[in-house]
Design a protein around this motif. Structure first.
Motif, PDB file in Angstrom:
ATOM      1  N   LEU A   8      -5.591 -13.868  15.755  1.00  0.00           N
ATOM      2  CA  LEU A   8      -6.062 -13.006  14.671  1.00  0.00           C
ATOM      3  C   LEU A   8      -7.169 -13.708  13.903  1.00  0.00           C
ATOM      4  O   LEU A   8      -7.017 -14.863  13.501  1.00  0.00           O
ATOM      5  N   LEU A   9      -8.290 -13.029  13.703  1.00  0.00           N
ATOM      6  CA  LEU A   9      -9.397 -13.638  12.973  1.00  0.00           C
ATOM      7  C   LEU A   9      -9.083 -13.734  11.485  1.00  0.00           C
ATOM      8  O   LEU A   9      -8.406 -12.875  10.921  1.00  0.00           O
ATOM      9  N   LEU A  10      -9.607 -14.776  10.875  1.00  0.00           N
ATOM     10  CA  LEU A  10      -9.368 -15.016   9.457  1.00  0.00           C
ATOM     11  C   LEU A  10      -9.783 -13.819   8.610  1.00  0.00           C
ATOM     12  O   LEU A  10      -9.087 -13.452   7.677  1.00  0.00           O
ATOM     13  N   SER A  11     -10.888 -13.178   8.930  1.00  0.00           N
ATOM     14  CA  SER A  11     -11.348 -12.026   8.143  1.00  0.00           C
ATOM     15  C   SER A  11     -10.320 -10.902   8.150  1.00  0.00           C
ATOM     16  O   SER A  11     -10.056 -10.289   7.109  1.00  0.00           O
ATOM     17  N   LYS A  12      -9.714 -10.655   9.288  1.00  0.00           N
ATOM     18  CA  LYS A  12      -8.694  -9.595   9.374  1.00  0.00           C
ATOM     19  C   LYS A  12      -7.437  -9.997   8.609  1.00  0.00           C
ATOM     20  O   LYS A  12      -6.803  -9.166   7.958  1.00  0.00           O
ATOM     21  N   ALA A  13      -7.066 -11.272   8.678  1.00  0.00           N
ATOM     22  CA  ALA A  13      -5.895 -11.757   7.946  1.00  0.00           C
ATOM     23  C   ALA A  13      -6.124 -11.660   6.440  1.00  0.00           C
ATOM     24  O   ALA A  13      -5.232 -11.233   5.699  1.00  0.00           O
ATOM     25  N   VAL A  14      -7.314 -12.013   5.983  1.00  0.00           N
ATOM     26  CA  VAL A  14      -7.640 -11.922   4.557  1.00  0.00           C
ATOM     27  C   VAL A  14      -7.570 -10.477   4.099  1.00  0.00           C
ATOM     28  O   VAL A  14      -6.944 -10.155   3.081  1.00  0.00           O
ATOM     29  N   ASN A  15      -8.191  -9.577   4.851  1.00  0.00           N
ATOM     30  CA  ASN A  15      -8.163  -8.152   4.478  1.00  0.00           C
ATOM     31  C   ASN A  15      -6.745  -7.594   4.469  1.00  0.00           C
ATOM     32  O   ASN A  15      -6.364  -6.862   3.550  1.00  0.00           O
ATOM     33  N   GLY A  16      -5.952  -7.966   5.463  1.00  0.00           N
ATOM     34  CA  GLY A  16      -4.561  -7.505   5.514  1.00  0.00           C
ATOM     35  C   GLY A  16      -3.746  -8.038   4.348  1.00  0.00           C
ATOM     36  O   GLY A  16      -2.941  -7.311   3.749  1.00  0.00           O
ATOM     37  N   PHE A  17      -3.964  -9.303   4.004  1.00  0.00           N
ATOM     38  CA  PHE A  17      -3.268  -9.908   2.878  1.00  0.00           C
ATOM     39  C   PHE A  17      -3.620  -9.182   1.580  1.00  0.00           C
ATOM     40  O   PHE A  17      -2.738  -8.858   0.776  1.00  0.00           O
ATOM     41  N   LEU A  18      -4.910  -8.923   1.379  1.00  0.00           N
ATOM     42  CA  LEU A  18      -5.342  -8.245   0.156  1.00  0.00           C
ATOM     43  C   LEU A  18      -4.767  -6.827   0.076  1.00  0.00           C
ATOM     44  O   LEU A  18      -4.346  -6.379  -0.996  1.00  0.00           O
ATOM     45  N   GLN A  19      -4.725  -6.122   1.197  1.00  0.00           N
ATOM     46  CA  GLN A  19      -4.134  -4.778   1.215  1.00  0.00           C
ATOM     47  C   GLN A  19      -2.644  -4.842   0.892  1.00  0.00           C
ATOM     48  O   GLN A  19      -2.117  -4.006   0.145  1.00  0.00           O
ATOM     49  N   PHE A  20      -1.961  -5.818   1.454  1.00  0.00           N
ATOM     50  CA  PHE A  20      -0.532  -5.984   1.200  1.00  0.00           C
ATOM     51  C   PHE A  20      -0.275  -6.256  -0.276  1.00  0.00           C
ATOM     52  O   PHE A  20       0.622  -5.679  -0.888  1.00  0.00           O
ATOM     53  N   LYS A  21      -1.077  -7.154  -0.860  1.00  0.00           N
ATOM     54  CA  LYS A  21      -0.904  -7.494  -2.274  1.00  0.00           C
ATOM     55  C   LYS A  21      -1.235  -6.308  -3.171  1.00  0.00           C
ATOM     56  O   LYS A  21      -0.587  -6.105  -4.206  1.00  0.00           O
ATOM     57  N   ALA A  22      -2.215  -5.494  -2.787  1.00  0.00           N
ATOM     58  CA  ALA A  22      -2.533  -4.282  -3.555  1.00  0.00           C
ATOM     59  C   ALA A  22      -1.353  -3.314  -3.503  1.00  0.00           C
ATOM     60  O   ALA A  22      -0.974  -2.718  -4.519  1.00  0.00           O
ATOM     61  N   ALA A  23      -0.739  -3.188  -2.326  1.00  0.00           N
ATOM     62  CA  ALA A  23       0.423  -2.308  -2.177  1.00  0.00           C
ATOM     63  C   ALA A  23       1.618  -2.815  -2.978  1.00  0.00           C
ATOM     64  O   ALA A  23       2.451  -2.023  -3.431  1.00  0.00           O
ATOM     65  N   GLU A  24       1.700  -4.116  -3.187  1.00  0.00           N
ATOM     66  CA  GLU A  24       2.766  -4.693  -4.014  1.00  0.00           C
ATOM     67  C   GLU A  24       2.550  -4.403  -5.496  1.00  0.00           C
ATOM     68  O   GLU A  24       3.451  -4.601  -6.296  1.00  0.00           O
ATOM     69  N   GLY A  25       1.343  -3.975  -5.839  1.00  0.00           N
ATOM     70  CA  GLY A  25       1.066  -3.615  -7.227  1.00  0.00           C
ATOM     71  C   GLY A  25       0.471  -4.721  -8.076  1.00  0.00           C
ATOM     72  O   GLY A  25       0.548  -4.655  -9.305  1.00  0.00           O
TER      73      GLY A  25
END
Length: 90
Positions: A8-25
């Motif tokens: 998994l490329l770092l850019s995709k991991a960063v974007n996924g992490f940010l989306q996850f944290k946004a979903a956490e509120g």
């Protein structure tokens, strides 16, 4: 299901992490801080597969890039230590 993330490329991991944290509120300010620091790290390392990132690279980045650290200080923290030392000595 056990998925390998080594390719998994770092850019995709960063974007996924940010989306996850946004979903956490998390607050917009916290998300912006995370995004700033992670994108600087991405810029420093390049868009490499996660499996190529070493523990040392993570450890070298983390001390200077806490969420309360300024963007300039974080940029300095991504400079390799010997170069950072000579840049701040003058």
């Amino acid at each position: 299901m056990n998925r390998s993330t080594s390719g998994l490329l770092l850019s995709k991991a960063v974007n996924g992490f940010l989306q996850f944290k946004a979903a956490e509120g998390l607050s917009p300010a916290t998300l912006t801080s995370y995004e700033t620091h992670l994108k600087l790290w991405l810029e420093h390392l390049g868009d490499v597969p996660l499996g190529k990132i070493t523990a040392r690279e993570v450890q070298e980045h983390l001390p200077g890039c806490a969420p309360t650290t300024s963007r300039v200080a974080c940029r300095v923290a991504t400079i390799p230590w010997p170069l950072r030392r000579s840049a701040t000595a003058g």
